[in-house]
Design a protein around this motif. Structure first.
Motif, PDB file in Angstrom:
ATOM      1  N   ALA A  33      31.747  59.936  46.228  1.00 22.54           N
ATOM      2  CA  ALA A  33      30.979  61.241  46.588  1.00 22.54           C
ATOM      3  C   ALA A  33      30.794  61.901  44.960  1.00 22.54           C
ATOM      4  O   ALA A  33      29.708  62.703  44.950  1.00 22.54           O
ATOM      5  N   SER A  34      31.293  61.407  44.026  1.00 24.92           N
ATOM      6  CA  SER A  34      31.059  61.772  42.536  1.00 24.92           C
ATOM      7  C   SER A  34      30.162  60.883  41.745  1.00 24.92           C
ATOM      8  O   SER A  34      29.320  59.991  42.846  1.00 24.92           O
ATOM      9  N   PHE A  35      29.742  60.693  40.791  1.00 25.17           N
ATOM     10  CA  PHE A  35      29.020  59.672  40.201  1.00 25.17           C
ATOM     11  C   PHE A  35      29.544  58.525  39.845  1.00 25.17           C
ATOM     12  O   PHE A  35      29.103  57.628  39.337  1.00 25.17           O
ATOM     13  N   ARG A  36      30.821  58.372  40.097  1.00 27.00           N
ATOM     14  CA  ARG A  36      31.414  56.996  39.814  1.00 27.00           C
ATOM     15  C   ARG A  36      31.147  55.997  40.817  1.00 27.00           C
ATOM     16  O   ARG A  36      30.723  56.379  41.889  1.00 27.00           O
ATOM     17  N   ARG A  37      31.254  54.801  40.306  1.00 23.42           N
ATOM     18  CA  ARG A  37      30.773  53.551  41.258  1.00 23.42           C
ATOM     19  C   ARG A  37      31.768  52.516  40.862  1.00 23.42           C
ATOM     20  O   ARG A  37      32.538  52.693  39.756  1.00 23.42           O
ATOM     21  N   TYR A  38      31.888  51.617  41.826  1.00 26.41           N
ATOM     22  CA  TYR A  38      32.873  50.722  41.647  1.00 26.41           C
ATOM     23  C   TYR A  38      32.574  49.360  41.906  1.00 26.41           C
ATOM     24  O   TYR A  38      31.946  49.192  43.050  1.00 26.41           O
ATOM     25  N   PHE A  39      32.858  48.172  41.237  1.00 26.09           N
ATOM     26  CA  PHE A  39      32.368  46.883  41.229  1.00 26.09           C
ATOM     27  C   PHE A  39      33.508  46.012  40.861  1.00 26.09           C
ATOM     28  O   PHE A  39      34.509  46.165  40.465  1.00 26.09           O
ATOM     29  N   ARG A  40      33.644  44.690  41.964  1.00 27.04           N
ATOM     30  CA  ARG A  40      34.491  44.147  42.135  1.00 27.04           C
ATOM     31  C   ARG A  40      34.125  42.882  40.935  1.00 27.04           C
ATOM     32  O   ARG A  40      33.009  42.388  40.890  1.00 27.04           O
ATOM     33  N   VAL A  41      35.208  42.424  39.864  1.00 32.24           N
ATOM     34  CA  VAL A  41      34.807  41.647  38.949  1.00 32.24           C
ATOM     35  C   VAL A  41      35.909  40.353  39.268  1.00 32.24           C
ATOM     36  O   VAL A  41      36.722  40.421  39.429  1.00 32.24           O
ATOM     37  N   VAL A  42      34.914  39.238  39.516  1.00 32.87           N
ATOM     38  CA  VAL A  42      35.723  38.010  40.016  1.00 32.87           C
ATOM     39  C   VAL A  42      35.454  36.934  39.014  1.00 32.87           C
ATOM     40  O   VAL A  42      34.072  36.650  38.673  1.00 32.87           O
ATOM     41  N   GLU A  43      36.485  36.027  38.651  1.00 30.00           N
ATOM     42  CA  GLU A  43      36.322  34.948  37.536  1.00 30.00           C
ATOM     43  C   GLU A  43      37.311  33.901  37.953  1.00 30.00           C
ATOM     44  O   GLU A  43      38.639  34.220  37.705  1.00 30.00           O
ATOM     45  N   GLU A  44      36.920  33.018  38.782  1.00 26.65           N
ATOM     46  CA  GLU A  44      37.830  31.847  39.184  1.00 26.65           C
ATOM     47  C   GLU A  44      38.808  32.575  40.137  1.00 26.65           C
ATOM     48  O   GLU A  44      38.381  33.005  41.196  1.00 26.65           O
ATOM     49  N   SER A  45      40.208  32.367  39.686  1.00 30.98           N
ATOM     50  CA  SER A  45      41.198  32.614  40.772  1.00 30.98           C
ATOM     51  C   SER A  45      41.581  34.280  40.470  1.00 30.98           C
ATOM     52  O   SER A  45      42.647  34.810  41.045  1.00 30.98           O
ATOM     53  N   ARG A  46      41.054  34.846  39.456  1.00 33.62           N
ATOM     54  CA  ARG A  46      41.688  36.095  39.122  1.00 33.62           C
ATOM     55  C   ARG A  46      40.418  37.236  39.597  1.00 33.62           C
ATOM     56  O   ARG A  46      39.209  36.677  39.396  1.00 33.62           O
ATOM     57  N   ARG A  47      40.872  38.577  39.728  1.00 38.94           N
ATOM     58  CA  ARG A  47      39.811  39.534  39.928  1.00 38.94           C
ATOM     59  C   ARG A  47      40.209  40.733  39.782  1.00 38.94           C
ATOM     60  O   ARG A  47      41.483  41.095  39.454  1.00 38.94           O
ATOM     61  N   ALA A  48      39.352  41.930  39.320  1.00 38.10           N
ATOM     62  CA  ALA A  48      39.836  43.001  38.931  1.00 38.10           C
ATOM     63  C   ALA A  48      38.650  44.006  39.389  1.00 38.10           C
ATOM     64  O   ALA A  48      37.885  43.517  40.273  1.00 38.10           O
ATOM     65  N   VAL A  49      38.695  45.227  39.307  1.00 37.84           N
ATOM     66  CA  VAL A  49      37.668  46.265  39.379  1.00 37.84           C
ATOM     67  C   VAL A  49      37.073  47.044  38.456  1.00 37.84           C
ATOM     68  O   VAL A  49      38.062  47.484  37.328  1.00 37.84           O
TER      69      VAL A  49
END
Length: 328
Positions: free
Chosen positions: A28-44
């Motif tokens: 609802a704000s200006f923030r956006r989120y993406f999933r970061v995926v590299e082989e078996s690990r992931r982050a946001v």
């Protein structure tokens, strides 16, 4: 949901140079989120672009919550210049979708969420600004600032402020101790995770936390703006909170006042999101918000505010009044 231009260099510097960047969610704000995926690990990847957003409060409160034993995301990397933060990924099991698919789990999941609040409220509050009279009044004013003009309704704003001046002391002078108030503690900001030490709940979207009354986050949770919480569940969870926290006698009145305050604020915010920010989907939540607000206004403690609404916003100017403006 195109990743920010600075994201590849930021991720490379953080050791994620081969990661894919996938859209995850807007806000609802200006923030956006993406999933970061590299082989078996992931982050946001949180994109909190300056000058509209400042990720430092999120980082500070996340670190404090983790020190206190709660499951806030670990901060993996940060670039404050570009408003980029790489955080722990809590997965895809969000409470809202889980309960939409499994409504039989409502009592158990909400009980865990209330238990978490009970634990948070037993701790000294974080070093944060107070949720005080000025903040409450500024927030309730969003209804007269945005909603009333949107439906072409002139109202007595001075009397509105005066009505809230009469009821807010029930919260500000409450016998309840001041606690850390997360402020957006609801089903879309709570994740189901495999961590029994934190009641199996991961916390998100707490960057606006303040120090205030313990009833506020219960209102956020049990009078949810984005999903219907059955009245029986709300009543059972309030009884459970009373059992574990032993709040003072003025707690129920404070809960009603903060419910009305929050719901009036959200009606204003959701109208602003449509009018100013071009997000008409938030209009669909307004009938729920009006229903919750009217329930709160029925409490005797809200009589001055209820009288103002009765005199200024008639029934046909509530609930579905803005739906005529929504796109087909």
């Amino acid at each position: 949901m195109i990743p920010p231009a600075a994201a590849p260099a930021f991720l490379a510097q953080a050791g994620w140079e081969r990661a894919a960047i996938l859209p995850l969610a807007g806000d609802a704000s200006f923030r956006r989120y993406f999933r970061v995926v590299e082989e078996s690990r992931r982050a946001v990847l949180m994109d909190a672009p300056p000058p509209h957003e400042d990720p430092r409060p999120f980082i500070a409160i996340a670190e404090q919550l983790r020190l206190d034993g709660f499951a806030a995301p670990r901060i993996l990397a940060r670039d404050l210049t570009h408003g980029l933060v790489l955080i722990e990924d809590f997965g895809d099991s969000r409470v809202k979708e889980h309960l939409d698919a499994r409504p039989g789990d409502e009592m158990a999941v909400y009980r865990r969420a209330v238990d978490l609040l009970g634990e948070l409220h037993r701790l000294p509050p974080a070093d944060l600004p107070p949720y005080d009279h000025g903040v409450y009044q500024r927030e309730t004013g969003l209804l007269t600032e945005y909603y009333c003009p949107a439906i072409g309704l002139p109202v007595d704003v001075d009397a509105y402020v005066g009505a809230w001046d009469k009821v807010l002391p029930l919260v500000e002078g409450s016998a309840s101790p001041a606690v850390t108030v997360l402020r957006d503690y609801h089903a879309e900001n709570i994740m189901l995770i495999e961590d029994p030490s934190s009641h199996g709940l991961g916390l998100l979207d707490f960057q606006d936390a303040l120090v205030g009354h313990p009833a506020y986050d219960l209102v956020s949770l049990l009078q949810d703006a984005r999903r219907d919480v059955p009245v029986a569940v709300e009543a059972a969870m309030l009884a459970h909170y009373r059992a574990i926290a032993s709040p003072p006698a003025d707690f129920d009145a404070a809960y009603a006042v903060l419910g009305a305050q929050r719901n009036a604020k959200i009606i204003g915010i959701f109208t602003r999101l449509w009018k100013r920010d071009g997000k008409p989907r938030y209009l669909s939540y307004l009938p729920r918000m009006w229903g919750l607000l009217e329930r709160d206004l029925a409490h005797p403690a809200l009589a001055p505010v209820a009288d103002w609404f009765a005199a200024n916003i008639p029934a046909d100017k509530r609930h579905d009044a803005l739906q005529a403006f929504a796109p087909a």
